[in-house]
Each structure stands twice: as structure tokens, then as C-alpha cells.
Scaffold this motif. Structure first.
Motif, PDB file in Angstrom:
ATOM      1  N   ALA A  97       0.834  -1.198   0.000  1.00  0.00           N
ATOM      2  CA  ALA A  97       0.000   0.000   0.000  1.00  0.00           C
ATOM      3  C   ALA A  97       0.868   1.247   0.000  1.00  0.00           C
ATOM      4  CB  ALA A  97      -0.928  -0.011   1.210  1.00  0.00           C
ATOM      5  N   GLN A  98       1.991   1.192   0.781  1.00  0.00           N
ATOM      6  CA  GLN A  98       2.837   2.398   0.780  1.00  0.00           C
ATOM      7  C   GLN A  98       3.372   2.644  -0.614  1.00  0.00           C
ATOM      8  OE1 GLN A  98       3.120  -0.163   2.915  1.00  0.00           O
ATOM      9  NE2 GLN A  98       4.607   0.367   4.501  1.00  0.00           N
ATOM     10  N   ALA A  99       3.843   1.580  -1.235  1.00  0.00           N
ATOM     11  CA  ALA A  99       4.376   1.747  -2.584  1.00  0.00           C
ATOM     12  C   ALA A  99       3.292   2.292  -3.490  1.00  0.00           C
ATOM     13  CB  ALA A  99       4.878   0.397  -3.112  1.00  0.00           C
ATOM     14  N   GLY A 100       2.107   1.749  -3.300  1.00  0.00           N
ATOM     15  CA  GLY A 100       0.991   2.196  -4.134  1.00  0.00           C
ATOM     16  C   GLY A 100       0.673   3.661  -3.926  1.00  0.00           C
ATOM     17  N   GLN A 101       0.654   4.066  -2.665  1.00  0.00           N
ATOM     18  CA  GLN A 101       0.328   5.465  -2.414  1.00  0.00           C
ATOM     19  C   GLN A 101       1.404   6.369  -2.977  1.00  0.00           C
ATOM     20  OE1 GLN A 101       0.357   7.156   1.651  1.00  0.00           O
ATOM     21  NE2 GLN A 101      -1.623   8.067   1.165  1.00  0.00           N
ATOM     22  N   TYR A 102       2.642   5.900  -2.912  1.00  0.00           N
ATOM     23  CA  TYR A 102       3.718   6.708  -3.469  1.00  0.00           C
ATOM     24  C   TYR A 102       3.510   6.940  -4.949  1.00  0.00           C
ATOM     25  CZ  TYR A 102       8.269   8.541  -4.557  1.00  0.00           C
ATOM     26  OH  TYR A 102       9.267   9.345  -5.003  1.00  0.00           O
ATOM     27  N   VAL A 103       3.251   5.835  -5.652  1.00  0.00           N
ATOM     28  CA  VAL A 103       3.010   5.962  -7.104  1.00  0.00           C
ATOM     29  C   VAL A 103       1.803   6.864  -7.341  1.00  0.00           C
ATOM     30  CG1 VAL A 103       2.504   4.729  -9.228  1.00  0.00           C
ATOM     31  CG2 VAL A 103       3.968   3.678  -7.503  1.00  0.00           C
ATOM     32  N   PHE A 104       0.748   6.608  -6.561  1.00  0.00           N
ATOM     33  CA  PHE A 104      -0.499   7.366  -6.706  1.00  0.00           C
ATOM     34  C   PHE A 104      -0.240   8.859  -6.585  1.00  0.00           C
ATOM     35  CE2 PHE A 104      -5.086   7.414  -6.688  1.00  0.00           C
ATOM     36  CZ  PHE A 104      -5.452   8.509  -5.927  1.00  0.00           C
ATOM     37  N   GLU A 105       0.608   9.217  -5.617  1.00  0.00           N
ATOM     38  CA  GLU A 105       0.806  10.639  -5.359  1.00  0.00           C
ATOM     39  C   GLU A 105       1.877  11.261  -6.237  1.00  0.00           C
ATOM     40  OE1 GLU A 105       1.349  10.984  -1.137  1.00  0.00           O
ATOM     41  OE2 GLU A 105      -0.746  10.485  -0.707  1.00  0.00           O
ATOM     42  N   HIS A 106       2.646  10.452  -6.929  1.00  0.00           N
ATOM     43  CA  HIS A 106       3.680  11.022  -7.779  1.00  0.00           C
ATOM     44  C   HIS A 106       3.361  10.929  -9.249  1.00  0.00           C
ATOM     45  CE1 HIS A 106       5.806  10.913  -3.991  1.00  0.00           C
ATOM     46  NE2 HIS A 106       6.636  11.810  -4.511  1.00  0.00           N
ATOM     47  N   GLU A 107       2.402  10.107  -9.586  1.00  0.00           N
ATOM     48  CA  GLU A 107       1.901  10.146 -10.955  1.00  0.00           C
ATOM     49  C   GLU A 107       0.756  11.148 -10.994  1.00  0.00           C
ATOM     50  OE1 GLU A 107       3.258   8.671 -13.491  1.00  0.00           O
ATOM     51  OE2 GLU A 107       4.765   7.658 -12.289  1.00  0.00           O
ATOM     52  N   ALA A 108       0.002  11.146 -12.060  1.00  0.00           N
ATOM     53  CA  ALA A 108      -1.002  12.201 -12.228  1.00  0.00           C
ATOM     54  C   ALA A 108      -2.310  11.925 -11.498  1.00  0.00           C
ATOM     55  CB  ALA A 108      -1.289  12.388 -13.714  1.00  0.00           C
ATOM     56  N   CYS A 109      -2.374  10.816 -10.771  1.00  0.00           N
ATOM     57  CA  CYS A 109      -3.646  10.419 -10.163  1.00  0.00           C
ATOM     58  C   CYS A 109      -4.272  11.537  -9.326  1.00  0.00           C
ATOM     59  CB  CYS A 109      -3.475   9.177  -9.288  1.00  0.00           C
ATOM     60  SG  CYS A 109      -2.559   7.852 -10.082  1.00  0.00           S
ATOM     61  N   ILE A 110      -3.390  12.195  -8.528  1.00  0.00           N
ATOM     62  CA  ILE A 110      -3.959  13.150  -7.583  1.00  0.00           C
ATOM     63  C   ILE A 110      -4.468  14.411  -8.269  1.00  0.00           C
ATOM     64  CG2 ILE A 110      -2.580  12.348  -5.652  1.00  0.00           C
ATOM     65  CD1 ILE A 110      -0.792  14.782  -6.074  1.00  0.00           C
ATOM     66  N   SER A 111      -4.133  14.586  -9.540  1.00  0.00           N
ATOM     67  CA  SER A 111      -4.672  15.777 -10.202  1.00  0.00           C
ATOM     68  C   SER A 111      -6.156  15.606 -10.501  1.00  0.00           C
ATOM     69  CB  SER A 111      -3.902  16.067 -11.489  1.00  0.00           C
ATOM     70  OG  SER A 111      -3.892  14.926 -12.305  1.00  0.00           O
TER      71      SER A 111
END
Lengths: 376, 567, 198
Positions: free
Chosen positions: A287-301
Motif C-alpha cells: 500500500a505504501q508503494a501504491g500510495q507513493y506511485v499514486f501521489e507522484h503520478e497524475a492520479c492526484i490531479s
């Protein structure tokens, strides 16, 4: 007979199966109208059938019948009688119309804001500070404990229409305009519907799911929805093959390790200062790895996960994604496989969806899925 | 030519001009050239009708493709993008490239003949109107191959036939599909307005001597009303499309909701056009019924003045009902109530017309030739269509029914069950006049019965998915809603209708070469077009007609009981 | 065609029907009025709904001079109609020319107003709702003025080369009817844009 087959289908969207006051009123009116029009139909068709049978030309008869040019009395009679029928129909309709559309909102009503998007639904509960998507929860509204939901509807892009036949007629949803409707469900259960105004490629897949809960269930659901998610300890292991450990409580042995169990429980306080920026692709599916990717790719936009840095408003709110039975606005079941497929390429499941394929690696997709699975 | 008083009439035969034999037609090129440069209302009428029949087959195919896709839930016969283009093009084609042209074609052909004129008031405007309509149709269909749409599948319009804003604004329709729709239909509208001007000028200014307003047959009356509606109702669509193009190309904000523009304004403008438009389509169908039913009942139409008043009344009232297409859009309760009332009111004159047809049949001697079979089916189907219309006018119930398959069933009942059936009746009735040959009767009966069966299998059943919550314009549906079997039945009926239409097309082609010769008056009818040859000469009548009643030929055939004695 | 003997045509004298040109022009005017009505409705609906400026009251000045010219041109065209009916061709050419001149002045006046709005006030068709509605409505009217002017110039050309005679007075009247319509529309547009809308 056909209707009976259809009405016995598992999920009914029949307009005659009514679970709220507005829907009942519309239904009663419709029965009345059906009755009158049915009578008219039987009367006129019988006369037509009689005429074409009785006044057939007999074989060999070439004489002309007496020529009748008209009659003022007859014309008047079949003008006056329809006018009377219209007056009755209109007054009955007006009564229901005003009673439903102009109903006063009581103080104990639940406020819901509905925002239509291409091709999903956003639901907000301003009284509770809750935002969710695609699956609407409402409390039961019984005679002793009435709790009608008064809804304000608008659109973020083009015209849509909110239609759950068992609960009410449809209300169009327009940009730059707020429409209103109200429902007071009398029975718990799941009610389905869908967008009823053509809005583009995936109009057919903009489905609606309304869960009518008991008041206790609804309270619980609200409480869960109000919970924030946490910033998990971020980043995992370093470059491929390296044994560098940067996550303090990861419990890894180093190297390529799949540690689904090493994820941090959702509500633990965020750790600061232990984060080392990742310089390569993380290896573990966590999950941590996932959240990292989530927050560093464009997902959070586009997406929001309340309590984290993800505050995008363009796509559905994902804070409590796993509390929903479906994704993609009812089109796809919310399972790990489907979630993974969706993240990989939404257009495979819902061609024309406005979420683009981000072309991440398979590992990254799996990591994101692992993260999303924690968003209960 | 002056009008001459002939000696006591000896029957129609003496009046027939036997010198109207077409001289040697020349080469095929000359033949085609003569059709391209023609300004003769009869030839233009036939051009309109043939053009419309071609598009009928195209749009019918689009419908069948839609029905194949909807045969199973989650079917993938076509993609969602293709499906959206199919239903948009099906609707747009049927209304603008089939309905309007074929009805204008009949109007062009029949109105001058029925009022004893030699041509329309403005023959060259007539030709211009046809050719710009033809251009518009070809432009619309060019969209399938022209340019690259958003998803690379051509640019055919995919925004539904009513093209609601802001889906049609640039941010949501970045390709050219909307542009093809707007420009092609705008051009088509110009053609329609030209023809409408022509019909009205002809109606008022070109009548033969003795034909006062109260002696004009009902067909020209209905075409005049329809033309007035075209003038007043097509123009708002032209204006709205101009606004849309200003938004898309000049950066305007008419429907740009980000800058304060309004989506509901487009809906109002479109339906201010859209509702009278369906009366534009149905009034000529009524016109055909008004001519055919009396002839095959062997009685004059019952209540001519009431019919005129009712028809004109329908025209005017239809201008005030448009928002019954918008009951769910969020108008005030007062607005909803107003449009409920106005819509219900339009049923009064419509009912008058229906009862007058019934009274025409009553006491008659009904002959069941093919045109009459279609007319009788029309009567039954029209009653149902009108009654489902009343159901939809009940605004509160409309909130459930709007945009569902119930509405689709209702308007197909009107468009197919009433209008297409009467178009078939009209073709069977006037094809002999236009070509000089009768359509084959046996094939006609096959066409009729297959059409009735297919129509009812499809459109009776189609009401039920709507009642069970199935919205329209969806490329697929969920399997657990109970709609599957119903959709399958509907699809099967569509194919039956397709077969019926193919038989009909074959009949038309075959009878052109092998049909029985018709003579000037095969049906023993009473209006002026039957007094000249089949087909008529270019100048229509040898001598300008002079009339003294509504049924000049009845007076000739029944000198002992002429209508003129009653007027 | 075998006819019913004329005796049965009861007491009708000459068979008089309306003229084609006038009926057709009346129909065209009906259709065009419908188009203008939609643009006027949009204009009125959007009054006060601009999200940003410039706003009508800030930038619009009442075009008195152009309006007077255009409306008076209706009077002059009537003089021209009367002249040709009485076969006074010189007078016809004079009044026709005055009408064209007044129409041209109106167009120039409109052009100057637009120049000021675009260059000084930065109001274009895509600035805001007001810009879109204003240029569309006034532009639609101006385009109709231009078409009328072109038709009148063609007629003037024919008149100057001696091809227009008294028997053409009917066609002149039909064209004059169109011009009266254009003026009447300006009354409506003027009221909506400069009186109600400011």
C-alpha cells in the motif's frame, strides 16, 4: 404477460413499482390516465371496426351511397366532450404536479447534492461533509421517523438526467443550473437506475445505485465516510536488487520481496522524516508503494483521498472506494482484478471513459491497486 | 389560354389530350440533362420522392444495425461510438432527408394539379430548393468519410438528432461531427423554406377560376398550413444552428455554460422548431387521408369546414406546446402546467379530424384497395399514437416516461404508423397518375400485411421496455433489468418491416415497366388531377379548368346530383 | 378539360387573386421575423448574465444619426414607389438613390460604432455574452440591410440604363416591402439593444 416476466426480473426498474411518495403519486395519476385513455381507445376502435365491417361495398354494387356533407350538432358534440375530458385530465395532473414539485422542505430533511459528470455521479452530503461517488446511500423514511432526502442536482459538464424509476421520475441535470427533487424511500434495499439524457460515448454506462439503509445503517455509513485516510509511510525500497531499507517498519528482508502484509494499517499516524525519495522503481507490492506511485503520478490531479495530498476534483472521490460495490459508475464490479484492469486501461472496460490510460508499468498498477484496496 | 365554356360535358374522355405524347426522348444524356435542369413541378416532385426513398433505405438499414446491437445486453456488434453515430444519423436522416423531402415531393406534384394551375408560383425557386436539399443530404452523408473525427471513425454526427448543448460545444465535441450536422441541416432548412414560400404563393395566387378558398380540396389546405408552420418553425432551428456555429467557430458563448450561457436555451430553441416540425410531417399525412378515405368510401369528406378549421387550428396550437419535450428539465410548476394544458388542447382539433374520418366511412361503400388498406391501418394506429401522446402530456407522469423507450415507441407510432403508412397509401394512390401504370395489387397486399405485422411486433412491444425503465439512446443495457426478451422481439419486427419495404421497392420498379396501364382516372375520384392524362403533360391541362364545387369531377359524373347544388 | 358551364359560377365577376410576389415576400418576411425573434429572445434572456465586462451601459451609445437615416429611408422609398407608379422615372431614380444613400450612411455608422467597440472598448464576439449577442443580433440586421442595398443597387443600375419602366412598379413595390421590413426590424433591435438592454 410480458410485463409479468419483466416485473419478476431480479432488479426492477419498472415505473409501476413505487417506493416513495412522489413515485406513488405519479403512479396513481398514471393509472387514472391509463384508464381514461383505455376507455377512449376501446370506444373509438370499436366504432372503427364496426364501420369498416358494416359499410363494406357489396360485390358488384357500383352505386354511390347518399352523400352526407356534415352536421353541426355532431361536430359540436365531439368537440365539447373531448374538452370536458381534457379539463378533468388537466386538473388531476395539475394537482399532482404542484403537490410534488412545490413540496416544502421540512427541517429534518436530508440534504444531498448530486453532480453529474461524463460518465459518473458525484454525491455530496453538506450536512455531514461527506463526498462520495456513484453509489448513493439514503436513510429509510417511515411514517414515524420521516427523513426525506431533498436533492439539488447540477452538472459539471453536459446535460445528464438522474433516473431511478422506483424512487421517482427523472430530473435533468444541467451545467450552470440547479434543479431540485425529493424522495422519501419507504423500503430498504438497493434501487438501480441510470443516466437518462444522452451525454456522450458512455451514456449507457452511467449507472446509478441507490442504497436505502435503515437509519442505524445510514448513521454507520456516514460515520465511515467521514473518516479521513492517512498518508502512509512512503517509500519503499531503493533501486532494483539493492538491499537498502528506508521504510522503518517495513520488515523487509531486502531485495525483491512481495510483502503484502507489511503495509501499515490505514489509521496509523503518518511518519515524518524517514522518507527517502525513491530513485528507482520500488519492488514491493504494498500500500505504501501504491500510495507513493499514486501521489507522484497524475492520479492526484483528478482524484481526492481525504486526509492525503490527493485533492483532485475532476474524477470520483476515492477516499472510501472499497465501501462501494462497483466502480466505473456501476459498470464494473469492485474487485481486485477489475480494479487492476481499470487502472491499466479504463477504455478496455468502458471505451470513451474520460480517464486516460496512464501507461504505468504492471508493477506500478499492482501497487496502486494494493493501495486502493486499503481505502475502505 | 383563355377559359372556354365547352358544350354540355360528355364525360372525361373527351377532355383527355391525346396529343400529349412525348416526342422521341433522345439520348440518355439528354434525358438525364432534362431531369437536372427541370423546373416542372411534377418532375421536381418525383425527384424529391425518389431521393427520399433512397434515404429511407439508408436510414432503415441504420435502424436495423441498431436493432442488431440491442439484441443482446452487452453486445459488441458495434462500438459505442458507432452506435451513437447510427442513432443520430437514423433520426436526422428520417426527419430531414426522408420525411420532409417526400412530403414536399407530393406537395410539389399535387398542389398545382389540384388547384388547376400549370405549375408552382416560382418554378426556378422550386428547382433551387430541391437541389440545395439534395446537396445538404449528400453533405450530411459525406461526414462518414470526410475528415477524422475524435476517435478516428469518420465524422458522422454523434450527438443525437436534437444535438443538445453543451454536448455540441467545442470542448465536448472537438471533431467535426456537429459541424456536419449544423451546416447540412441549415442548408436543408433553406430549401424547405423556399418550398414553403412556393406552396403558399401557389395556394393563394394560382388557383383556377371558380376555386374560392372554400372550394379548395383539403390536401392543398393542409399543405398551406404545413408551409406556414415551416416558415415559422424551421427558422428558429436555422437561428439556433447559426448560434451554435458562432459558438464553435467565432468563440461565441450562446451555449457556453462556463461564461454564463445556457443549456436550456438550446433546448427551448430546438423544440420550438422540433414540435411544429412533427406537425409539418403529419399534416401532409392527414392531407392524404383526406383525399383517399372519401374516394374509397364513395362519400364526400364529412364536415369540410370543420376539417379546415381543425387543420389550421392544429397548426396554430402546435406552436405553443414545445416544452412538453422538456418537462424534466426543471421548469417551474407553472410552466409545466401551462404546457400540459396546451398539449392536451391540441388533441381537440385532432380528435375532430379523427371523428370526421370515422363519419366519412360511416354509411359509405368501402372498397379495400391497397391505398385504403393503408389508410385504415393509419386510422387505428393514429388513435393509439394520439392516446400515448396524451399520456406523455401528463407532465407528472412524463417525469417517468421522458427519454425512455415509451417515448421512442410513441413517436415511431406517429412517424411510421401514421405518416409512413399514409405515404405508402399515397404512393399506391398517385403512382398511377405519376407513371401511367398501376402498382401490382398482390404485391401491395403482401407489403401491407407484412408491414402491419412487423410494425405492431416492433412498436407495440417497444412501449414496455420504456415502462420498465429503459432509457433511449443507449448502446447497450444491463442483463438484469428484464429488458432482453422485449428488445429481441422488437428487433425481429424491424426485420419483418424491412422485408415489407423491399417488396414495396420491387413493386415500384417492376410496375414501372410491367404494370397495368392506369388511364386518367383509375380510382373513380373527384379532384382535378384525375381529369388529365396519366402522366399529365408538361402543361398539366389542355384548357384552364373552371370549377363550381369542391369535387368538380363528381359534378361531371353525377350531373343529377352535383355538389355545386349544395354550396 | 371539360368544364362546368359558366352559368353555374354564381355572380363572380373578375377572378382576382393576390399577387405572387407580395405573397412570397410576406412569407419570406414571416420566416425572417422568426429568425430575428430567436436572436432577440437570446439577447433578452442573457441580459445581466455576463460573467465579466464590458457591460452594455459602459460602452453602448445610442446611434441616433444612423437610426434617423435608416428610418427616414423608408419614407423616401415610399416616394420612389409613388413616382414609378406614376411613370415619373426621373423622380423615381432620385428617391431611390436617396434611399440607397441613407442605407449606406446607416451601414457606415454601424461600422464606426463597431470599430469603436472593438478597438477602444475591447468588446468582440468572444469577449462575453453581451459581445456574442450584440454582434450576432446587430450583425444579422446589418447583413439584411446589405442584401437590401445590393438589390436596390442592381435596380438602380437597371434604372440608370433605362430598363425600368412603369410596368415594373409591382416588382419595385415587392422590394420596397422588404426594405420596410428591414426598417421595422431595426426599430425592434434598437429598442432591445439600446433602450431595454442598457
Amino acid at each position: 404477460m410480458i410485463c409479468a416476466c419483466a416485473w419478476s426480473a431480479p432488479s426492477s426498474t419498472s415505473i409501476f413499482s413505487n417506493k416513495t411518495t412522489p413515485a406513488h403519486e405519479l403512479n396513481d395519476l398514471s393509472m387514472f390516465v391509463l384508464g381514461i385513455t383505455g376507455l377512449i381507445y376501446v370506444g373509438v376502435s370499436s366504432l372503427l371496426v364496426y364501420a369498416i365491417v358494416k359499410f363494406r361495398a357489396r360485390k358488384g354494387d357500383t352505386t354511390e351511397p347518399p352523400q352526407v356533407f356534415g352536421s353541426m350538432q355532431i361536430e359540436l358534440s365531439w368537440t365539447i366532450i373531448p374538452i370536458l375530458i381534457i379539463v378533468v385530465l388537466f386538473l388531476t395532473t395539475a394537482r399532482v404536479l404542484f403537490s410534488v414539485q412545490d413540496a416544502q422542505k421540512p427541517a429534518y430533511a436530508l440534504d444531498v447534492i448530486v453532480v453529474g459528470h461524463q460518465f459518473w455521479w458525484e454525491f455530496r452530503y453538506p450536512q455531514y461533509n461527506v463526498v462520495t461517488a456513484n453509489e448513493l446511500h439514503l436513510p429509510l423514511s417511515s411514517k414515524d421517523a420521516p427523513r426525506p432526502a431533498f436533492m439539488k442536482l447540477t452538472s459539471a459538464d453536459v446535460m445528464h438526467s438522474f433516473w431511478v424509476p422506483q424512487l421517482d421520475g427523472k430530473t435533468d441535470v444541467l451545467p450552470n443550473r440547479v434543479n431540485e427533487m425529493w424522495i422519501d424511500p419507504h423500503e430498504t434495499g438497493l434501487y438501480v437506475g441510470q443516466c437518462a439524457q444522452f451525454c456522450g460515448a458512455e451514456h449507457a454506462k452511467m449507472l446509478l445505485r441507490v442504497y436505502v439503509d435503515t437509519p442505524e445503517q445510514f448513521k454507520q455509513w456516514i460515520a465511515n465516510q467521514q473518516r479521513m485516510q492517512a498518508e502512509l509511510t512512503a517509500v519503499p525500497v531503493g533501486p532494483q536488487g539493492s538491499a537498502a531499507q528506508t521504510a522503518p517498519n517495513a520488515g523487509n528482508q531486502g531485495g525483491l520481496v512481495r510483502t503484502a502484509t507489511s503495509k501499515v494499517p490505514p489509521n496509523s499516524p503518518p511518519t515524518h522524516g524517514n522518507v527517502t525519495p525513491n530513485t528507482g522503481e520500488a519492488q514491493e507490492i504494498s500500500a505504501q508503494a501504491g500510495q507513493y506511485v499514486f501521489e507522484h503520478e497524475a492520479c492526484i490531479s483528478c482524484h481526492t483521498v481525504a486526509g492525503t495530498v490527493a485533492t483532485g476534483r475532476y474524477g470520483p472521490d476515492l477516499t472510501h472506494l472499497m465501501s462501494r460495490d462497483t466502480i466505473a459508475s456501476g459498470a464494473v464490479p469492485n474487485t481486485k482484478e477489475k480494479l487492476l484492469a481499470w487502472i491499466g486501461d479504463p477504455n478496455q472496460l468502458k471505451p470513451g471513459s474520460l480517464m486516460p490510460a496512464m501507461h504505468l508499468s504492471d508493477r506500478q498498477n499492482e501497487q496502486i491497486t494494493a493501495y486502493l484496496m486499503t481505502l475502505k | 389560354m383563355g377559359t372556354e365554356s365547352m358544350p354540355a360535358p360528355q364525360g372525361i374522355e373527351t377532355a383527355v389530350d391525346r396529343t400529349a405524347v412525348v416526342s422521341r426522348p433522345g439520348t440518355y444524356l439528354e434525358l438525364i440533362h432534362s431531369w437536372i435542369v427541370t423546373v416542372d413541378h411534377k418532375r421536381l416532385g418525383i425527384l424529391y420522392i425518389c431521393y427520399a426513398l433512397v434515404f429511407l433505405l439508408v436510414a432503415g438499414t441504420e435502424a436495423l444495425l441498431i436493432r442488431i446491437q440491442l439484441f443482446y445486453p452487452h453486445n459488441d456488434f458495434v462500438s459505442p461510438f458507432t452506435f451513437n453515430r447510427l442513432f443520430t444519423m437514423h433520426g436526422t436522416t428520417m426527419v430531414f432527408l426522408v420525411g420532409m423531402p417526400i412530403l414536399f415531393g407530393f406537395g410539389n406534384y399535387l398542389v398545382p394539379l389540384m388547384i388547376g394551375a400549370r405549375d408552382m408560383a416560382f418554378p426556378r425557386l422550386n428547382a433551387f430548393s430541391f437541389w440545395i436539399s439534395a446537396f445538404a443530404g449528400l453533405l450530411l452523408y459525406y461526414s462518414f468519410i470526410g475528415g477524422v473525427g475524435l476517435y478516428g471513425t469518420g465524422s458522422a454526427p454523434d450527438v443525437a438528432w436534437f444535438a443538445y448543448a453543451p454536448l455540441t460545444e467545442r470542448p465536448f465535441s472537438p471533431g467535426h461531427s456537429t459541424d456536419y450536422w449544423a451546416v447540412a441541416i441549415l442548408a436543408n432548412g433553406i430549401g424547405s423554406i423556399g418550398t414553403a414560400i412556393n406552396i403558399l404563393a401557389t395556394f393563394f395566387c394560382m388557383r383556377c377560376k371558380g376555386m374560392t378558398l372554400s372550394r379548395i380540396p383539403l390536401l392543398p389546405w393542409l399543405y398551406a398550413t404545413m408551409s406556414f408552420l415551416v416558415l415559422v418553425a424551421v427558422s428558429p432551428l436555422t437561428a439556433a444552428q447559426a448560434m451554435l456555429l458562432i459558438d464553435r467557430y467565432l468563440g461565441g458563448h450562446f451555449f457556453d455554460t462556463q461564461m454564463g450561457g445556457s443549456a436550456i436555451l438550446w433546448a427551448h430553441f430546438f423544440w420550438i422548431f422540433g414540435h411544429p416540425e412533427v406537425y409539418v410531417l403529419v399534416l401532409p399525412a392527414f392531407a392524404f387521408a383526406n383525399e383517399i378515405i372519401p374516394v374509397f368510401s364513395r362519400k364526400a369528406i364529412f364536415g369540410y369546414p370543420a376539417m379546415v378549421a381543425a387543420s389550421v387550428g392544429i397548426g396554430f396550437i402546435s406552436l405553443g406546446v414545445w416544452a412538453h419535450h422538456m418537462f424534466t428539465i426543471g421548469m417551474t410548476s407553472f410552466g409545466n402546467a401551462f404546457f400540459t394544458l396546451s398539449t392536451m388542447l391540441v388533441s381537440i382539433p385532432t380528435g375532430i379530424k379523427t371523428f370526421n374520418w370515422l363519419a366519412t366511412l360511416w354509411g359509405g361503400k368501402i372498397r379495400f384497395a391497397t391505398p385504403m388498406l393503408f389508410s385504415i391501418a393509419f386510422l387505428f394506429q393514429w388513435v393509439i399514437a394520439g392516446l400515448t401522446g396524451i399520456m406523455l402530456s401528463v407532465s407528472a407522469w412524463n417525469w417517468q416516461l421522458h427519454n425512455s423507450y415509451f417515448v421512442v415507441a410513441h413517436f415511431h407510432y406517429v412517424l411510421v404508423g401514421a405518416i409512413v403508412f399514409m405515404i405508402f397509401a399515397a404512393i399506391y394512390y398517385w403512382y398511377p397518375k405519376m407513371t401511367g401504370r398501376m402498382l401490382d395489387d398482390r404485391l401491395g397486399k403482401w407489403h401491407f400485411w407484412l408491414m402491419v405485422i412487423g410494425f405492431h411486433v416492433t412498436f407495440d412491444v417497444m412501449h414496455f421496455p420504456g415502462l420498465l425503465g429503459m432509457p433511449r439512446q443507449i448502446f447497450t443495457y444491463e442483463p438484469d433489468r428484464g429488458w432482453t426478451l422485449l428488445n429481441q422481439i422488437v428487433s425481429v419486427g424491424g426485420f419483418i418491416q424491412g422485408i415489407a419495404v423491399l417488396i414495396f421497392v420491387y413493386n415500384m420498379v417492376h410496375s414501372y415497366f410491367r404494370g397495368v396501364e392506369a388511364g386518367p382516372d383509375p380510382w373513380d375520384a373527384w379532384t382535378l388531377e384525375w381529369s388529365t392524362t396519366s402522366p399529365p403533360p408538361a402543361y398539366n391541362f389542355v384548357v384552364d379548368p373552371v370549377v363550381a364545387s369542391r369535387r368538380p369531377l363528381w359534378d361531371l359524373k353525377h350531373p343529377e346530383d352535383p355538389d355545386s347544388a349544395f354550396e | 378539360m371539360a368544364t362546368v358551364p359558366l352559368e353555374h359560377v354564381k355572380g363572380e365577376g373578375e377572378w382576382k387573386l393576390p399577387s405572387r410576389g407580395m405573397v412570397a415576400m410576406a412569407c419570406l418576411i414571416t420566416a425572417e421575423s422568426s429568425i430575428f425573434l430567436i436572436f432577440v429572445v437570446a439577447y433578452l434572456y442573457y441580459l445581466g448574465r455576463d460573467v465579466s465586462g464590458p457591460y452594455p451601459k459602459d460602452v453602448l451609445e445610442i446611434p441616433y444619426f444612423g437610426t434617423v437615416c435608416l428610418l427616414s429611408s423608408s419614407g423616401f422609398i415610399m416616394l420612389a414607389e409613388r413616382a414609378i407608379e406614376h411613370a415619373k422615372m426621373a423622380a423615381f431614380r432620385l428617391w431611390w438613390g436617396v434611399t440607397i444613400l441613407l442605407g449606406a450612411i446607416f451601414l457606415v455608422d454601424t461600422g464606426m460604432e463597431w470599430h469603436k467597440l472593438i478597438v477602444h472598448d475591447h468588446l468582440t464576439i468572444h469577449t462575453n455574452l453581451f459581445g456574442t449577442c450584440f454582434y450576432s443580433l446587430v450583425g444579422l440586421h446589418a447583413s439584411h440591410v446589405i442584401i437590401g442595398m445590393l438589390m436596390m443597387l442592381v435596380t438602380m443600375g437597371f434604372a440608370l440604363t433605362g430598363h425600368v419602366r412603369v410596368e415594373h412598379s409591382y416588382r419595385v413595390k415587392v422590394l420596397a416591402l422588404y426594405w420596410h421590413f428591414v426598417d421595422a426590424v431595426w426599430v425592434v433591435v434598437f429598442t432591445v439593444v439600446y433602450v431595454v438592454g442598457r
